[in-house]
Scaffold this motif. Sequence first.
Motif, PDB file in Angstrom:
ATOM      1  N   LYS A   1     -21.675  13.465 -11.270  1.00  0.00           N
ATOM      2  CA  LYS A   1     -21.200  12.105 -11.006  1.00  0.00           C
ATOM      3  C   LYS A   1     -20.798  11.393 -12.301  1.00  0.00           C
ATOM      4  O   LYS A   1     -19.824  10.628 -12.331  1.00  0.00           O
TER       5      LYS A   1
ATOM      6  N   LYS B   1     -31.752  19.579  -8.276  1.00  0.00           N
ATOM      7  CA  LYS B   1     -30.465  19.383  -7.582  1.00  0.00           C
ATOM      8  C   LYS B   1     -29.952  17.954  -7.757  1.00  0.00           C
ATOM      9  O   LYS B   1     -28.756  17.730  -7.966  1.00  0.00           O
TER      10      LYS B   1
ATOM     11  N   GLU C   1     -26.500  16.813  -9.609  1.00  0.00           N
ATOM     12  CA  GLU C   1     -25.542  15.938  -8.944  1.00  0.00           C
ATOM     13  C   GLU C   1     -25.244  14.716  -9.802  1.00  0.00           C
ATOM     14  O   GLU C   1     -24.086  14.278  -9.902  1.00  0.00           O
TER      15      GLU C   1
END
Length: 397
Positions: free
Chosen positions: A267, A259, A263
């Motif tokens: 980003k 996860k 992420e």
Amino acid sequence: MPRSSCSWEGAEALWITAAGWASAAKRNLGDAVVVTSDKIAAPHEVWNYPLLPDKNGKAKRRKFSLVPAFLKILINDLFTWWNLKNWKVLENLNLEGRKPAFIWEKHDLFVGPGKSLATKYNVPFISYVHAPVVWEASKWGVKRYWWGKWLESVEARNLKKADLVAVVSEEVKQKILQMGISEEKILISPMAVEPELFAHTKASELRNRLNLTGKTVIGWTGSFRKFHGLDHLIKAFKEVSDQSPETILMLVGDGSERKDCEELVRKLGIQEKVIFTGRIQFSNIPKYVSLFDIAVVSARSGEGFHYSPLKLREYMAAGKAVLAPNAGEIPENFEDENVLKLFNSGDINSLAEGMCFLIKEEEKRKIIAANGKDKILKTSTWDIELKKALEYLEKNK
């Protein structure tokens, strides 16, 4: 294997090792079985272990996760010990009057029935050590406090009972020596590969489905764990993809850090350039590796790097150009820019430079890939490791 067939989720390399040794034994000695606390399996069945637990098992793990960390570790250790008390599955172990050549057991926190079986049949007992459990866990930040030293002494006592202690690297050997095991008993036996699984695999249908035609694929396989430094790999890939837009990063596997990696990809704005496959059964991993142009062995740091990377041998057997950290056994056993390309562990710029080198120097990449495959098939198969062990046992009767 001193646990159940559902154990070691996220550490599939432990099962692959058992399957590799058992497959080699079946080819060279006539037959082999892999015994866990709940099953007796043929070697080919174990390639896809662990068998995933049911939903109830996952629910119990979620509930258990609320327990404080130190208490959870202690409870896990107690469960590991308690589960070794019942090996009714051995009642179904029928050797039909045949005597085994040896008993092989993966070293664990507590031993399984391997030594008692070896004594029963009067055959050698091999303990295979990826790493001493307490020592390795401490590297990952697992603190066992007052019971850790006692458990390490239990590990040492159990290792002393083996006729042969096979370890994956020189650093593991040095730790085993510190635990009081005689050097004469120790054999360095690195991770190896099953060449038939990797050497000839093609996956054109998968390539088309993933829209990889015309792309340069940089790939990685494994469990998403912090020590792999996948955030470094993703950040390095961002630099590379800015320079080489036709590159794709494929991350094959799953784990606790996935996860966070997803992420980070969001980003950095490279969602279209990164493929997360999720957990793939081991028997299907060669298809994904066949898609790689460049295969990466990642590491957050070279400090205390005691591993013998399984994926490195698999990538090479598949004929892929490998980018690996300058850490542990790797630079001693694999020549830089001959059979692989090295980068400095923990250095994102060095990792990015290594990827760029292998992308731009296509002819050199092909040479490295061909040399690497030739080396692995000649020196690093499970059959070779089995032969080393048998020669040791014969010599030390």
